[in-house]
Design a protein around this motif. Structure first.
Motif, PDB file in Angstrom:
ATOM      1  N   LEU A 199      25.757  40.088  41.395  1.00 21.70           N
ATOM      2  CA  LEU A 199      25.760  40.435  39.455  1.00 21.70           C
ATOM      3  C   LEU A 199      25.149  42.567  39.439  1.00 21.70           C
ATOM      4  CD1 LEU A 199      23.720  37.347  38.489  1.00 21.70           C
ATOM      5  CD2 LEU A 199      25.773  38.385  36.997  1.00 21.70           C
ATOM      6  N   GLY A 200      25.607  42.860  38.623  1.00 20.87           N
ATOM      7  CA  GLY A 200      25.722  44.173  38.405  1.00 20.87           C
ATOM      8  C   GLY A 200      26.926  45.305  39.167  1.00 20.87           C
ATOM      9  N   GLU A 201      27.697  44.353  39.933  1.00 21.73           N
ATOM     10  CA  GLU A 201      29.213  45.978  40.474  1.00 21.73           C
ATOM     11  C   GLU A 201      30.055  45.885  39.355  1.00 21.73           C
ATOM     12  OE1 GLU A 201      30.659  43.883  44.600  1.00 21.73           O
ATOM     13  OE2 GLU A 201      28.389  44.684  45.161  1.00 21.73           O
ATOM     14  N   GLY A 202      30.386  44.815  38.453  1.00 16.91           N
ATOM     15  CA  GLY A 202      30.641  45.043  37.177  1.00 16.91           C
ATOM     16  C   GLY A 202      32.634  44.514  37.920  1.00 16.91           C
ATOM     17  N   ARG A 203      32.556  43.376  38.249  1.00 16.38           N
ATOM     18  CA  ARG A 203      33.707  43.087  39.012  1.00 16.38           C
ATOM     19  C   ARG A 203      33.798  41.057  37.673  1.00 16.38           C
ATOM     20  NH1 ARG A 203      33.158  39.897  45.041  1.00 16.38           N
ATOM     21  NH2 ARG A 203      34.716  38.945  43.513  1.00 16.38           N
TER      22      ARG A 203
END
Length: 446
Positions: A199-203
């Motif tokens: 979560l939070g890596e923008g994948r």
């Protein structure tokens, strides 16, 4: 025999070459007799095949070879006699009308242009410079830590703690099952089980990540998700789907401490943190120096294109476009992409090819006029510089010096650097400091 050179355009020329048909026939017969010495055919011993049978089998091929040889030789002789610097390959076609007993061909081609380079002393060039500070070293250490992250079940006590309250938060690795539908119908690619992401890596799309935040293991959520108009999946691009996700596994990220063990994992044998930081600084400085050099070279090349006047041969642009297309195909294939049936029109690379050819002609003129060729000492120094970042520098030297093509690549690189140094030494140069992050995010392409 060749006619006078006709001027068809700024660079385009044409000459007509001709020679007696008897010369071709004599040479064909000569080569057929040589071929007959080793020719084989059923019912005949090697070398005893009748000449007529040899001619029937090999005559067309030999005649083509003879014509190519004679035309090529005649064209080269004509070009040399007229002091022509031919760019690329000529387009040679048979001439419909020829004197009796003669074969004639029209050869259309381009010549290399005159390159006029303007006054470099009035050229203004802005170069860049950048430093490596302690902040950049700290950022790099953070990146190296993230590359060595370990995930542990969130909420369970362990050697490094429990990771806090067991709800999904940014930085956690989640494993989910999900299913999506549009107007109540599932669509291809909209369903998966055991899908993991951080979560939070923008994948994932923002709505997907937002719906996952706050979930506990076993919990589900249904939410709408609007696919962007430019989404890679054309069947769902611009549409809104209903997704249901179920959180199956939740893990928190544990970053290694910056200690002796961490330093050892980076190759510092004794685990000395000061030595680790110094090694990182040296590597960053080398990377920064390379980026600065590339940016400054690009600025010089841009300036040369503006100050030089020349016509660029279309033949050379076409050849380089084909070369770039093939290089792209090979590069994509090496990356595992299936490009067997993918078209690579050379026209797509024409603009880049035109710049490359133009710069090549300009650099060639500058090098020849000002004796800027790469010296053996410069080439060796460049290879030794490359070798510094390798475990066994001697192997790097051997790699380049064992292959003339590889050595030629280094010579070309040094030659370009000689030109950059020469131009910067004459022109009006201003220097601008750039931020480390800006520099590292740039892609100089000169």
């Amino acid at each position: 025999m060749a006619t006078a050179v006709e001027t068809l355009g700024k660079l385009e020329r044409r000459i007509t070459i001709s020679f007696p048909l008897t010369d071709v026939r004599t040479e064909v017969e000569k080569r057929l007799k040589v071929q007959a010495r080793t020719a084989k055919a059923p019912g005949f011993r090697p070398g005893k095949v009748p000449l007529k049978m040899v001619a029937a089998q090999y005559g067309y091929q030999i005649e083509s070879e003879v014509l190519n040889d004679k035309v090529g030789r005649a064209f080269n002789d004509a070009a040399n006699e007229n002091n022509l610097r031919v760019a690329g390959f000529p387009n040679i076609v048979p001439k419909e009308e020829a004197a009796e007993g003669q074969l004639a061909f029209d050869a259309t081609f381009e010549v290399y242009p005159e390159v006029a380079i303007g006054d470099l002393t009035v050229v203004e060039i802005e170069t860049v410079q950048a430093d490596v500070s302690e902040a950049e070293i700290d950022k790099t250490i953070d990146i190296l830590r993230k590359q060595r992250v370990h995930f542990h079940t969130k909420g369970e006590a362990g050697e490094h703690g429990d990771g806090g309250e067991p709800i999904a938060a940014n930085g956690d690795r989640v494993t989910v099952d999900f299913v999506g539908s549009i107007d109540g119908v599932e669509f291809p690619g909209g369903k998966a089980e055991g899908y993991a992401f951080v979560l939070g890596e923008g994948r994932m799309l923002p709505e997907f990540e937002a719906a996952t935040l706050g979930l506990k293991v076993g919990e589900s959520k249904t939410f709408p998700l609007s696919f962007p108009e430019d989404y890679h999946g054309k069947d769902v691009a611009g549409k809104t789907a209903s997704f249901t996700i179920t959180l199956q596994k939740l893990e928190w990220a544990h970053l290694p401490e910056v200690d002796a063990e961490f330093a050892k994992s980076l190759g510092v044998a004794d685990g000395d943190l000061a030595k680790m930081r110094e090694d990182i600084k040296v590597n960053l400085q080398r990377e920064v120096a390379g980026r600065v050099k590339a940016r400054n070279k690009e600025a010089v090349m841009d300036a040369l294109i503006k100050v030089a006047e020349l016509e660029v041969p279309k033949t050379l642009i076409a050849q380089d476009s084909e070369r770039l297309a093939e290089m792209t195909r090979q590069d994509m294939a090496q990356r595992g992409m299936n490009v067997k049936d993918v078209p690579f029109p050379a026209e797509l690379f024409a603009e880049k090819a035109e710049r490359r050819v133009r710069l090549g002609l300009i650099l060639s003129q500058l090098v020849g006029d000002n004796t800027l060729q790469a010296t053996p000492e410069q080439v060796k120094a460049q290879i030794e510089d490359f070798a510094q970042s390798y475990e066994d520098p001697r192997e790097v030297l051997k790699y380049y010096y064992s292959d003339r093509r590889r050595l030629g690549e280094i010579e070309a690189l040094v030659l370009e650097e000689n030109v950059v140094t020469y131009v910067l030494g004459l022109s009006k140069v201003t220097s601008k400091a750039v931020a480390f992050d800006e520099l590292m995010g740039s892609n100089a392409q000169a």
